[in-house]
Motif scaffolding. Sequence first.
Motif, PDB file in Angstrom:
ATOM      1  N   ASP A 110       0.848  -1.196   0.000  1.00 23.42           N
ATOM      2  CA  ASP A 110       0.000   0.000   0.000  1.00 23.42           C
ATOM      3  C   ASP A 110       0.883   1.246   0.000  1.00 23.42           C
ATOM      4  OD1 ASP A 110      -2.509   1.470   0.339  1.00 23.42           O
ATOM      5  OD2 ASP A 110      -1.775   1.878   2.354  1.00 23.42           O
ATOM      6  N   ASP A 111       0.626   2.190  -0.934  1.00 24.85           N
ATOM      7  CA  ASP A 111       1.451   3.394  -1.037  1.00 24.85           C
ATOM      8  C   ASP A 111       1.357   4.249   0.224  1.00 24.85           C
ATOM      9  OD1 ASP A 111       2.323   2.697  -3.527  1.00 24.85           O
ATOM     10  OD2 ASP A 111       0.776   3.851  -4.601  1.00 24.85           O
ATOM     11  N   GLY A 112       0.206   4.219   0.895  1.00 23.59           N
ATOM     12  CA  GLY A 112       0.063   5.019   2.114  1.00 23.59           C
ATOM     13  C   GLY A 112       1.024   4.589   3.202  1.00 23.59           C
ATOM     14  N   VAL A 113       1.244   3.297   3.333  1.00 15.35           N
ATOM     15  CA  VAL A 113       2.180   2.793   4.341  1.00 15.35           C
ATOM     16  C   VAL A 113       3.605   3.178   3.957  1.00 15.35           C
ATOM     17  CG1 VAL A 113       3.087   0.732   5.473  1.00 15.35           C
ATOM     18  CG2 VAL A 113       0.648   0.898   4.957  1.00 15.35           C
ATOM     19  N   ARG A 114       3.919   3.125   2.657  1.00  9.53           N
ATOM     20  CA  ARG A 114       5.262   3.518   2.217  1.00  9.53           C
ATOM     21  C   ARG A 114       5.517   4.997   2.518  1.00  9.53           C
ATOM     22  NH1 ARG A 114       4.052  -0.491  -1.700  1.00  9.53           N
ATOM     23  NH2 ARG A 114       5.805  -1.903  -2.103  1.00  9.53           N
ATOM     24  N   GLU A 115       4.511   5.820   2.308  1.00  3.68           N
ATOM     25  CA  GLU A 115       4.667   7.250   2.589  1.00  3.68           C
ATOM     26  C   GLU A 115       4.888   7.497   4.084  1.00  3.68           C
ATOM     27  OE1 GLU A 115       1.209   9.069   1.016  1.00  3.68           O
ATOM     28  OE2 GLU A 115       1.722   8.660  -1.095  1.00  3.68           O
ATOM     29  N   LEU A 116       4.176   6.760   4.922  1.00  6.14           N
ATOM     30  CA  LEU A 116       4.390   6.897   6.372  1.00  6.14           C
ATOM     31  C   LEU A 116       5.806   6.471   6.744  1.00  6.14           C
ATOM     32  CD1 LEU A 116       0.996   5.486   7.745  1.00  6.14           C
ATOM     33  CD2 LEU A 116       1.786   7.861   7.856  1.00  6.14           C
ATOM     34  N   PHE A 117       6.282   5.392   6.115  1.00  2.00           N
ATOM     35  CA  PHE A 117       7.651   4.939   6.372  1.00  2.00           C
ATOM     36  C   PHE A 117       8.662   6.008   5.967  1.00  2.00           C
ATOM     37  CE2 PHE A 117      11.570   2.770   5.118  1.00  2.00           C
ATOM     38  CZ  PHE A 117      11.847   2.046   6.279  1.00  2.00           C
ATOM     39  N   ASP A 118       8.424   6.639   4.823  1.00  2.00           N
ATOM     40  CA  ASP A 118       9.329   7.694   4.372  1.00  2.00           C
ATOM     41  C   ASP A 118       9.370   8.842   5.371  1.00  2.00           C
ATOM     42  OD1 ASP A 118       9.908   6.278   2.111  1.00  2.00           O
ATOM     43  OD2 ASP A 118       8.473   7.333   0.828  1.00  2.00           O
ATOM     44  N   GLU A 119       8.222   9.230   5.895  1.00  2.00           N
ATOM     45  CA  GLU A 119       8.175  10.313   6.873  1.00  2.00           C
ATOM     46  C   GLU A 119       8.942   9.958   8.135  1.00  2.00           C
ATOM     47  OE1 GLU A 119       4.167  11.426   7.688  1.00  2.00           O
ATOM     48  OE2 GLU A 119       3.652  11.756   5.576  1.00  2.00           O
ATOM     49  N   LEU A 120       8.777   8.696   8.592  1.00  2.00           N
ATOM     50  CA  LEU A 120       9.513   8.257   9.787  1.00  2.00           C
ATOM     51  C   LEU A 120      11.012   8.216   9.538  1.00  2.00           C
ATOM     52  CD1 LEU A 120       7.174   5.362  10.986  1.00  2.00           C
ATOM     53  CD2 LEU A 120       7.548   7.557  12.128  1.00  2.00           C
ATOM     54  N   MET A 121      11.405   7.747   8.366  1.00  2.00           N
ATOM     55  CA  MET A 121      12.826   7.699   8.037  1.00  2.00           C
ATOM     56  C   MET A 121      13.425   9.101   8.000  1.00  2.00           C
ATOM     57  SD  MET A 121      14.315   4.779   7.711  1.00  2.00           S
ATOM     58  CE  MET A 121      15.723   5.329   6.771  1.00  2.00           C
ATOM     59  N   GLU A 122      12.693  10.034   7.414  1.00  2.00           N
ATOM     60  CA  GLU A 122      13.186  11.397   7.326  1.00  2.00           C
ATOM     61  C   GLU A 122      13.307  12.021   8.719  1.00  2.00           C
ATOM     62  OE1 GLU A 122      12.018  15.659   5.206  1.00  2.00           O
ATOM     63  OE2 GLU A 122      10.923  13.818   4.702  1.00  2.00           O
ATOM     64  N   GLU A 123      12.315  11.744   9.554  1.00  2.00           N
ATOM     65  CA  GLU A 123      12.345  12.300  10.907  1.00  2.00           C
ATOM     66  C   GLU A 123      13.497  11.691  11.715  1.00  2.00           C
ATOM     67  OE1 GLU A 123       9.450  12.398  14.859  1.00  2.00           O
ATOM     68  OE2 GLU A 123       8.563  12.173  12.860  1.00  2.00           O
ATOM     69  N   ALA A 124      13.720  10.373  11.531  1.00  2.00           N
ATOM     70  CA  ALA A 124      14.788   9.715  12.293  1.00  2.00           C
ATOM     71  C   ALA A 124      16.166  10.150  11.809  1.00  2.00           C
ATOM     72  CB  ALA A 124      14.648   8.206  12.135  1.00  2.00           C
ATOM     73  N   SER A 125      16.263  10.522  10.561  1.00  2.00           N
ATOM     74  CA  SER A 125      17.568  10.897  10.000  1.00  2.00           C
ATOM     75  C   SER A 125      17.945  12.347  10.248  1.00  2.00           C
ATOM     76  CB  SER A 125      17.586  10.640   8.475  1.00  2.00           C
ATOM     77  OG  SER A 125      17.292   9.300   8.196  1.00  2.00           O
ATOM     78  N   SER A 126      16.932  13.197  10.504  1.00  2.00           N
ATOM     79  CA  SER A 126      17.199  14.614  10.641  1.00  2.00           C
ATOM     80  C   SER A 126      17.637  14.981  12.055  1.00  2.00           C
ATOM     81  CB  SER A 126      15.940  15.409  10.285  1.00  2.00           C
ATOM     82  OG  SER A 126      14.879  15.081  11.134  1.00  2.00           O
TER      83      SER A 126
END
Length: 382
Positions: A366-382
């Motif tokens: 599901d693309d929605g789950v992938r988008e949530l994962f991207d947001e978490l990855m960005e937050e964890a990396s910043s």
Amino acid sequence: MKILHTSDWHVGKVLKGRSRTDEHIAVLAQVVAIAREESPDLVIVAGDLYDTAAPTPDATRLVTRALSALRGTGAAVVAIGGNHDNGAALDALRPWADAAGITLRGSVRDSAAEHVLTGTTEGGERWRLVALPFLSQRYAVRAVEMYELSAAEAVQTYADHMGRLFAKLTEDFDEAGVVNLITAHLTVVGARTGGGERDAHTVMGYAVPASVFPTGTHYVALGHLHRAQQVLGPCHIRYSGSPLAIDFGEEENAPSVAVVTVGAGQAARVRDVPVTSAVGLRTVRGTLEQLAALPATDDWLRVYVRETPRAGLREEVQDLLPRALEVRVDPEMLPTADARNRAAQRAGRSPRELFGDYLDSVGHGDDGVRELFDELMEEASS
């Protein structure tokens, strides 16, 4: 004499995060109403008054009020501890219970006299009741024996121990003119589980043969298994079952209490009186379209949804069925074991790609789950 036999109240039960206090209030009120209508000489509560060993003040208040109301019908009341109860905590309530005219036995004590109770009905009929709270295997079998015996031998040792214990407590059951009764919280070989009991205390390691109860017993009132049933044995052995379905594994049970008529020269006769006050538990299956077409219900629902897994599916189901406490994807909609076991190569691949492969392998692309994962990855990396 007449006996009302109930057990496994499990007050304080929370079902999928939902408190069932209101249901327990209604159910126990109906049990008290049945007692008023039937006018039993004795009420037996055969263990698991609570769902947890650390009940809340509200749960304690509800149980003590229910026991007091049962005593208020004029019946003698005896309650024992089950495996979900804290035996020591129940015993701490004994001063209150004694003052209220209620007999409470939370845990097994050294003195046999503690567990052999006697009384006389208003009609002059004498009765004797052996009241044995839940006794775990670790206390029933000495540790040194457990370490030295095989599993099969340890099981037999537990059963033998319980047999010797009942033999000791029922030594006077040969006295004429007395109704001999036993109440205990345990599993008897040959009984059927109700679907929701915890396996830890219902496996064969905790089961005893029906032969532990002597033939001179007029009625055995058991708790522990939540399905009302009679068990074949040398005397009349019965589980009253729980007065409400504890979880979805018990949705086919018919909650009730047992009303028993028995005498020193009269075999026990049992009527199961239905308890209908609890909200029903029901399992439904279907696509979103099929679920939307279901009629409105007051039952609590377990839903198996026939849709491909995706973000927000649970919320969609609960919008359609507000009474849904548990939502699962129907197992038929999930990938096979072979599909799940096809693991992607990890070398040189980004976390997003690996996570995407995982989603595809479990049928959750599901693309929605992938988008949530991207947001978490960005937050964890910043």
